[in-house]
Motif scaffolding. Structure first.
Motif, PDB file in Angstrom:
ATOM      1  N   HIS A  30       0.867  -1.181   0.000  1.00  0.00           N
ATOM      2  CA  HIS A  30       0.000   0.000   0.000  1.00  0.00           C
ATOM      3  C   HIS A  30       0.902   1.229   0.000  1.00  0.00           C
ATOM      4  O   HIS A  30       1.785   1.349   0.851  1.00  0.00           O
ATOM      5  N   VAL A  31       0.698   2.115  -0.956  1.00  0.00           N
ATOM      6  CA  VAL A  31       1.562   3.281  -1.118  1.00  0.00           C
ATOM      7  C   VAL A  31       0.705   4.535  -1.223  1.00  0.00           C
ATOM      8  O   VAL A  31      -0.339   4.531  -1.870  1.00  0.00           O
ATOM      9  N   SER A  32       1.168   5.604  -0.578  1.00  0.00           N
ATOM     10  CA  SER A  32       0.581   6.926  -0.761  1.00  0.00           C
ATOM     11  C   SER A  32       1.520   7.726  -1.640  1.00  0.00           C
ATOM     12  O   SER A  32       2.725   7.782  -1.379  1.00  0.00           O
ATOM     13  N   ALA A  62      -3.824   6.980  -3.027  1.00  0.00           N
ATOM     14  CA  ALA A  62      -3.544   5.771  -2.253  1.00  0.00           C
ATOM     15  C   ALA A  62      -3.750   4.608  -3.205  1.00  0.00           C
ATOM     16  O   ALA A  62      -4.799   4.495  -3.841  1.00  0.00           O
ATOM     17  N   ASP A 109       3.448   2.405   3.064  1.00  0.00           N
ATOM     18  CA  ASP A 109       2.927   2.107   4.395  1.00  0.00           C
ATOM     19  C   ASP A 109       3.730   0.985   5.033  1.00  0.00           C
ATOM     20  O   ASP A 109       3.976  -0.041   4.403  1.00  0.00           O
ATOM     21  N   SER A 156       2.903   0.299   8.594  1.00  0.00           N
ATOM     22  CA  SER A 156       1.848  -0.248   9.436  1.00  0.00           C
ATOM     23  C   SER A 156       0.682   0.730   9.454  1.00  0.00           C
ATOM     24  O   SER A 156       0.849   1.916   9.212  1.00  0.00           O
ATOM     25  N   ASN A 157      -0.480   0.203   9.751  1.00  0.00           N
ATOM     26  CA  ASN A 157      -1.680   1.012   9.868  1.00  0.00           C
ATOM     27  C   ASN A 157      -2.053   1.041  11.345  1.00  0.00           C
ATOM     28  O   ASN A 157      -2.550   0.059  11.880  1.00  0.00           O
ATOM     29  N   SER A 198      -7.386   2.969  11.689  1.00  0.00           N
ATOM     30  CA  SER A 198      -8.218   3.177  10.511  1.00  0.00           C
ATOM     31  C   SER A 198      -9.651   2.943  10.955  1.00  0.00           C
ATOM     32  O   SER A 198     -10.069   1.809  11.150  1.00  0.00           O
TER      33      SER A 198
END
Length: 151
Positions: free
Chosen positions: A65-67, A108, A139, A141-142, A145
């Motif tokens: 997952h990349v922003s 995202a 990313d 870690s999240n 959310s």
């Protein structure tokens, strides 16, 4: 405006969206018919925008997952519109946000692995129109959310 019963209904729906109307009615102390009327009113008023199923993209094999923080070439009159139109067509882009300031847009996106991300970045992202600068944040870690509102 919302009263305490409306807020109680919303809290229950946020916590457990799959509740049936009779179950919801039991939890908030109303009859199912009254709960249905209140939910219908909140939907008509736009308070409840819809119901969704949240699918865990990791469970489907998307490990990355990349922003992307993107600055657009603002010397082009329709740069924003043309960029946003093209970015919407990239299926791996899950979210598009626009900003005021140095960064114009955040995308995202997800990819199956780093090789898939590299292909996506080269073939789909870098070909989007009017990009002046781009910064990728992967990313790790999240931490939080949560779409639930503090009602």
């Amino acid at each position: 405006m919302l009263d305490d019963v409306d807020r109680a209904i919303l809290r229950q729906l946020q916590a457990e969206p799959a509740l049936t109307m009779p179950e919801l009615a039991g939890r908030v102390g109303l009859t199912p018919a009254r709960v249905i009327r209140r939910v219908d009113r909140m939907q008509a008023d736009g308070v409840i925008a819809g119901q969704v199923y949240v699918i865990d993209w990791r469970a489907l094999g998307f490990a990355v997952h990349v922003s992307l923080r993107i600055t657009l070439d603002k010397t082009v009159a329709r740069a924003f519109d043309e960029f946003l139109t093209a970015a919407r067509d990239v299926p791996e882009v899950l979210e598009i946000q626009t900003f005021l300031g140095r960064v114009d847009v955040r995308l995202a996106l997800i990819a199956r692995d780093l090789l898939d991300y590299q292909r996506l970045y080269r073939d789909r992202i870098l070909t989007l129109p009017h990009i002046a600068d781009i910064e990728a944040l992967m990313d790790v870690s999240n931490v939080k959310s949560d779409m639930r509102l503090p009602l």
